[in-house]
Design a protein around this motif. Structure first.
Motif, short mmCIF file in Angstrom:
data_model
loop_
_atom_site.label_atom_id
_atom_site.label_comp_id
_atom_site.label_asym_id
_atom_site.label_seq_id
_atom_site.Cartn_x
_atom_site.Cartn_y
_atom_site.Cartn_z
N UNK A 96 3.92 0.71 -15.08
CA UNK A 96 4.99 -0.10 -14.50
C UNK A 96 4.59 -1.56 -14.60
N UNK A 97 5.44 -2.37 -15.21
CA UNK A 97 5.16 -3.79 -15.36
C UNK A 97 5.69 -4.60 -14.20
N UNK A 98 5.15 -5.80 -14.02
CA UNK A 98 5.62 -6.74 -13.00
C UNK A 98 6.42 -7.82 -13.70
N UNK A 99 7.67 -8.00 -13.32
CA UNK A 99 8.50 -9.01 -13.97
C UNK A 99 8.15 -10.40 -13.49
N UNK A 100 7.89 -10.55 -12.19
CA UNK A 100 7.64 -11.88 -11.67
C UNK A 100 6.85 -11.83 -10.38
N UNK A 101 6.14 -12.92 -10.11
CA UNK A 101 5.47 -13.15 -8.84
C UNK A 101 6.22 -14.26 -8.12
N UNK B 12 0.82 -1.21 0.00
CA UNK B 12 0.00 0.00 0.00
C UNK B 12 0.86 1.26 0.00
N UNK B 13 1.89 1.26 0.82
CA UNK B 13 2.81 2.40 0.90
C UNK B 13 3.58 2.54 -0.41
N UNK B 14 4.03 1.41 -0.96
CA UNK B 14 4.81 1.45 -2.19
C UNK B 14 3.98 1.91 -3.37
N UNK B 15 2.71 1.50 -3.41
CA UNK B 15 1.83 1.95 -4.50
C UNK B 15 1.74 3.46 -4.53
N UNK B 16 1.58 4.06 -3.37
CA UNK B 16 1.52 5.52 -3.27
C UNK B 16 2.85 6.13 -3.72
N UNK B 17 3.95 5.51 -3.33
CA UNK B 17 5.27 6.03 -3.66
C UNK B 17 5.49 6.02 -5.18
N UNK B 18 4.99 4.98 -5.86
CA UNK B 18 5.21 4.87 -7.30
C UNK B 18 4.40 5.89 -8.09
N UNK B 19 3.37 6.48 -7.47
CA UNK B 19 2.60 7.54 -8.13
C UNK B 19 3.33 8.88 -8.10
N UNK B 20 4.26 9.02 -7.16
CA UNK B 20 4.85 10.34 -6.92
C UNK B 20 5.77 10.86 -8.01
N UNK C 115 -4.52 -8.87 -2.56
CA UNK C 115 -3.77 -7.63 -2.50
C UNK C 115 -2.75 -7.55 -3.62
N UNK C 116 -2.13 -8.67 -3.96
CA UNK C 116 -1.14 -8.70 -5.04
C UNK C 116 -1.78 -8.39 -6.38
N UNK C 117 -2.95 -8.97 -6.65
CA UNK C 117 -3.65 -8.71 -7.91
C UNK C 117 -4.01 -7.23 -8.01
N UNK C 118 -4.48 -6.65 -6.90
CA UNK C 118 -4.83 -5.22 -6.89
C UNK C 118 -3.59 -4.35 -7.09
N UNK C 119 -2.50 -4.70 -6.41
CA UNK C 119 -1.27 -3.92 -6.51
C UNK C 119 -0.71 -3.98 -7.93
N UNK C 120 -0.76 -5.15 -8.56
CA UNK C 120 -0.28 -5.28 -9.94
C UNK C 120 -1.08 -4.37 -10.86
N UNK C 121 -2.39 -4.26 -10.61
CA UNK C 121 -3.22 -3.36 -11.39
C UNK C 121 -2.85 -1.90 -11.18
N UNK C 122 -2.54 -1.53 -9.95
CA UNK C 122 -2.13 -0.15 -9.66
C UNK C 122 -0.81 0.18 -10.36
N UNK C 123 0.12 -0.76 -10.35
CA UNK C 123 1.39 -0.53 -11.04
C UNK C 123 1.17 -0.41 -12.54
N UNK C 124 0.32 -1.28 -13.08
CA UNK C 124 0.03 -1.24 -14.52
C UNK C 124 -0.56 0.11 -14.91
#
Length: 350
Positions: free
Chosen positions: A279-284, A177-185, A266-275
């Protein structure tokens, strides 16, 4: 499917390990960093999580400055090395506000500088200040990758090895949750700085008109030029970070999770936020999988995990998945971290 931990960072210059709290991302970030150093790469491992665990994991006292943990001088591992640091949020915030304060003071007449100091004291507790400070430090650390130039155009190098820098920087991040916010900045900070630069352009045009009327001093012109330089440098830094995060060839995002309902959701939601941020996800990495051949209790746990892993694969079908078995003993120290690649399960693990 990635064969082992080294595949997670293969070719990347910056690697982020993120996920829900308690799923083992610190251990996997550290194990990956060790594996990369053992292959001959120069690695900087960074914890951005305020609840630092890297030092405990290595049995070493880490600070905000790089500490050497592995140094390969020659042989099969070449010049591989591993340095680590635990980012100090308080120090990052203090540095960030000090730099922001200098910029604001350059905009204000001297008799208002006390008001600026008062504003900065309030800002130190304001929402978002901590994130902006951490982002600034992350941007600074990514510039220490060998071959990358800093915003001023100079070759960026690491303080502990000024002639070479690092081949890869591995980040152990705060919970998702914290990292998702950070990646928007980065995008927000770039836009904000762009706004300031446009205002300065308008101000400088007005100032140029005043010069013709004898209304603007050379000192004011020098101040404007210095301020423009500061703003341009910050804008370039955030733009470069934004570009890096969205470049899958240089930046790898690895999401760590447990085979349970909430971490999977939470992982599925976070991957969507990054997308959504480009930002792509290389691996789970599904960590601590229960072995199916170690007694009835663990076999039942394994069966319970299977539908959650299937949900993950269904929601993110294009993202490779690495399954790691639950370790029989606590993972700690270099020997323990070097055992982690051996926990990887083969293709078809469900």
């Amino acid at each position: 499917m990635p064969a082992d931990l080294t595949a997670l960072a293969a070719g990347a210059r910056v690697v982020f390990f993120s996920g829900k709290g308690g799923v083992g991302k610190t251990t996997l970030a550290a194990a990956t960093a060790v594996a990369e150093a053992d292959t001959g790469r120069r690695v900087l491992l960074v914890s951005t999580d305020p609840a630092h665990n890297l030092g405990h994991l290595f049995g070493a006292r880490l600070t905000d400055a790089p500490t050497a943990l592995i140094q390969h001088d020659d042989g099969a591992c070449g010049a591989g090395r591993l340095d680590a640091l635990e980012l100090d949020p308080a120090a990052a915030t203090e540095k960030h506000l000090r730099e922001v304060g200098a910029t604001i003071r350059a905009l204000m007449p001297e008799h208002l500088h006390r008001e600026v100091d008062k504003y900065l004291r309030l800002a130190s507790e304001a929402p978002g200040t901590h994130e902006a400070s951490v982002l600034e430090r992350i941007a600074e650390l990514t510039e220490q990758v060998a071959g990358e130039a800093d915003p001023a155009g100079r070759q960026s190098t690491a303080s502990t090895q000024p002639e070479a820098g690092y081949d890869v920087v591995v980040f152990d991040t705060a919970p998702s949750g914290h990292t998702a916010r950070l990646m928007e900045l980065p995008e927000m900070m770039t836009a904000w700085t762009d706004g300031l630069l446009k205002r300065r352009e308008a101000s400088e045009k007005f100032g140029a008109a005043l010069v013709g009327l004898g209304g603007k001093s050379g000192a004011a012109e020098t101040r404007d030029a210095r301020l423009r330089s500061v703003l341009t440098r910050r804008r370039t830094r955030f733009a470069k970070l934004r570009e890096l995060l969205s470049d899958p060839a240089r930046c790898a995002f690895v999401l760590v999770l447990a085979a349970e309902r909430l971490p999977v959701a939470e992982t599925i939601e976070f991957a969507g936020q990054l997308r959504a941020q480009g930002i792509g996800v290389r691996s789970l990495v599904v960590n601590k999988r229960s072995p199916a051949d170690a007694g009835e209790f663990l076999a039942r746990r394994r069966a319970q995990e299977k539908p959650f892993v299937a949900d993950l694969a269904s929601a993110l079908p294009r993202v490779p998945v690495l399954n790691l078995r639950l370790a029989a003993e606590e993972i700690r120290g270099l020997d323990g971290l070097r055992s982690v690649p051996g926990l990887a399960e083969g293709p078809g693990a469900g």
